[in-house]
Write a protein that holds these residues in place. Structure first.
Motif, mmCIF file in Angstrom:
data_model
loop_
_atom_site.group_PDB
_atom_site.id
_atom_site.type_symbol
_atom_site.label_atom_id
_atom_site.label_comp_id
_atom_site.label_asym_id
_atom_site.label_seq_id
_atom_site.Cartn_x
_atom_site.Cartn_y
_atom_site.Cartn_z
ATOM 1 N N UNK A 1 0.816 -1.220 0.000
ATOM 2 C CA UNK A 1 0.000 0.000 0.000
ATOM 3 C C UNK A 1 0.850 1.269 0.000
ATOM 4 N N UNK A 2 2.171 1.113 -0.181
ATOM 5 C CA UNK A 2 3.010 2.286 -0.424
ATOM 6 C C UNK A 2 2.982 2.520 -1.927
ATOM 7 N N UNK A 3 1.911 3.181 -2.388
ATOM 8 C CA UNK A 3 1.743 3.379 -3.833
ATOM 9 C C UNK A 3 2.412 4.669 -4.284
ATOM 10 N N UNK A 4 3.010 5.383 -3.330
ATOM 11 C CA UNK A 4 3.647 6.663 -3.642
ATOM 12 C C UNK A 4 4.908 6.440 -4.478
ATOM 13 N N UNK A 5 5.656 5.397 -4.128
ATOM 14 C CA UNK A 5 6.910 5.118 -4.832
ATOM 15 C C UNK A 5 6.778 3.738 -5.479
ATOM 16 N N UNK B 1 2.305 -2.740 3.957
ATOM 17 C CA UNK B 1 3.306 -1.663 3.948
ATOM 18 C C UNK B 1 2.596 -0.377 3.524
ATOM 19 N N UNK B 2 2.875 0.721 4.195
ATOM 20 C CA UNK B 2 2.204 1.974 3.834
ATOM 21 C C UNK B 2 3.238 3.042 3.479
ATOM 22 N N UNK B 3 2.780 4.118 2.826
ATOM 23 C CA UNK B 3 3.692 5.237 2.525
ATOM 24 C C UNK B 3 3.523 6.249 3.635
#
Ligand SMILES: Nc1nc2c(ncn2[C@@H]2O[C@H](COP(=O)(O)OP(=O)(O)OP(=O)(O)O)[C@@H](O)[C@H]2O)c(=O)[nH]1
Length: 394
Positions: free
Chosen positions: A227-231, A280-282
């Motif tokens: 779920x860390x879609x930022x990178x 996993x998150x951003x």
């Protein structure tokens, strides 16, 4: 006579011309009907402008010499070989030594000061300075020094007793009464869900990957949620961690809604009857409101399907006060249930364990002690203090 010669020359010219025409048309016909070369292969026939083939140095082999395949040729990709993560017991022994190497200046320094023939006010001040430099924090330092003063006065300062007193007081400071177990068992017929939060660069994605290995070593079935879609690289990195131990990773396109990826990951975990879903998150700290919105939404969306059993905050031990500041912000955004302190191998300031526990009121549950895949260990207060004091055998 001359007429005959001209006639023979004429017939010869016609014959040669006819023969050349026949050969050319055959070659053209062959060229049209042959199948085109597969991409990436070269044709054997030289074309206009081609260089002559480089002469080969190695002798050519006859057909009899060549090894011919005996059975059917297998064109399938070989199945990936899964790694076997190190067991917890094995890694503890190895990592304890690493911890002792990095933290020994603090333990040795304290012991040397307390072993002086006379412990005067200056010595107590030096002890305080040493603890504060090691990131223990002002309040815990004062508490520890007060207790040490009392005990040294009452029990004396023989070198053996000083070592015992220091060890006991450090263990008390790290607080062995806190529950450091991870909530990673299925709950209400659904997988446990562990949300991993923290600022980018603290080692969050790496920690999720390492934790998956710890759980696989305990025979748990794990699903990862990127779920860390930022990178975009973070999802890629996580998928690779998973592949190495046969754990699936649920990912979304770059920039997609982290909550929807988390939802999908939990749905997959439920469907596959997994034990744990690690999400996993951003943790972009651009502002507190944004962070609270993002993490709050991820948690709410997950909880439509299963309970978030653990929220782990990843902090980099080398960042000292900065890490404590991050901890405060995250505590307001989400209910943190445990801390993962990474890069403790790169910092001699193990006192941060005490400071961060006090700051958040939650225990350090795991410590990262290197960049290796199995360099993550459960945090054990007694082993930690032994490492500080250079005792590695327990
Ligand atoms: N020495 C050491 N390095 C570590 C440890 N944990 C993580 N690292 C390194 O820290 C760097 C950053 O780790 P990441 O997992 O990419 O950090 P992140 O917080 O997930 O960052 P994003 O993927 O951008 O969210 C990597 O080079 C890791 O190998 C540790 O315990 N010790």
């Amino acid at each position: 006579m001359a007429d005959y010669i001209y006639l023979i020359i004429g017939i010869a010219v016609l014959l040669v011309g006819g023969l050349v025409g026949l050969v050319t048309s055959t070659v053209r016909r062959r060229g049209r009907t042959s199948t085109p070369p597969a991409p990436g292969t070269t044709t054997a026939e030289p074309r206009v402008g081609d260089d002559a083939e480089t002469p080969r140095d190695t002798p050519t082999r006859t057909v009899e010499d060549a090894d011919l395949p005996t059975g059917p040729v297998d064109t399938l990709e070989p199945a990936p070989v899964l790694e076997t993560p190190e067991s917890t017991a094995g890694r503890l022994v190895r990592l304890r030594q690493r911890l002792a190497r990095s933290q020994s200046p603090l333990g040795r320094g304290l012991l040397a000061l307390l072993s002086r023939d006379v412990i005067d006010e200056d010595t107590w001040e030096e002890i305080e300075d040493l603890l504060i430099t090691a990131d223990v924090g002002v309040a815990p330092t004062q508490e520890l020094v007060a207790r040490l003063r009392t005990r040294v006065k009452v029990e004396g300062v023989s070198s053996a007793s000083v070592q015992d007193i220091l060890r006991e007081e450090l263990v008390t400071l790290v607080d062995p009464s806190l529950d450091r177990s991870l909530a990673v068992d299925r709950k209400d017929g659904k997988p446990a869900v562990v949300l991993v939060v923290g600022v980018n660069g603290t080692g969050k994605t790496t920690t999720v990957g390492k934790l998956a290995r710890v759980l696989v070593a305990e025979d748990k079935q794990v699903v990862l949620g990127a779920a860390d879609t930022f990178r975009a690289a973070a999802a890629e990195q996580l998928a690779t961690w998973g592949e190495r131990v046969g754990v699936p990773a649920v990912r979304g396109p770059e920039g997609s809604d982290p909550a929807s990826v988390a939802f999908e990951a939990v749905r997959t975990g439920i469907e596959q009857e997994a034990d744990v879903v690690l999400v996993d998150t951003a943790g972009r700290l651009q502002n507190k409101a944004g962070l609270m919105d993002e993490l709050g939404k991820v948690k709410r969306v997950i909880e439509k399907q299963a309970t978030v059993t653990e929220v782990l905050l990843v902090l980099d031990a080398t960042t000292g006060q900065n890490g404590l500041q991050q901890a405060r912000v995250f505590r307001e955004a989400v209910d943190v249930t445990g801390i993962v302190l990474t890069k403790l191998d790169g910092s001699a300031k193990g006192g941060i364990v005490v400071a961060v526990q006090r700051e958040l009121g939650v225990p350090v549950k795991l410590v990262g002690l290197g960049e290796g895949a199995d360099d993550l260990a459960p945090f054990d207060p007694a082993a930690f203090v032994d490492a500080l004091m250079g005792v590695t055998a327990s």
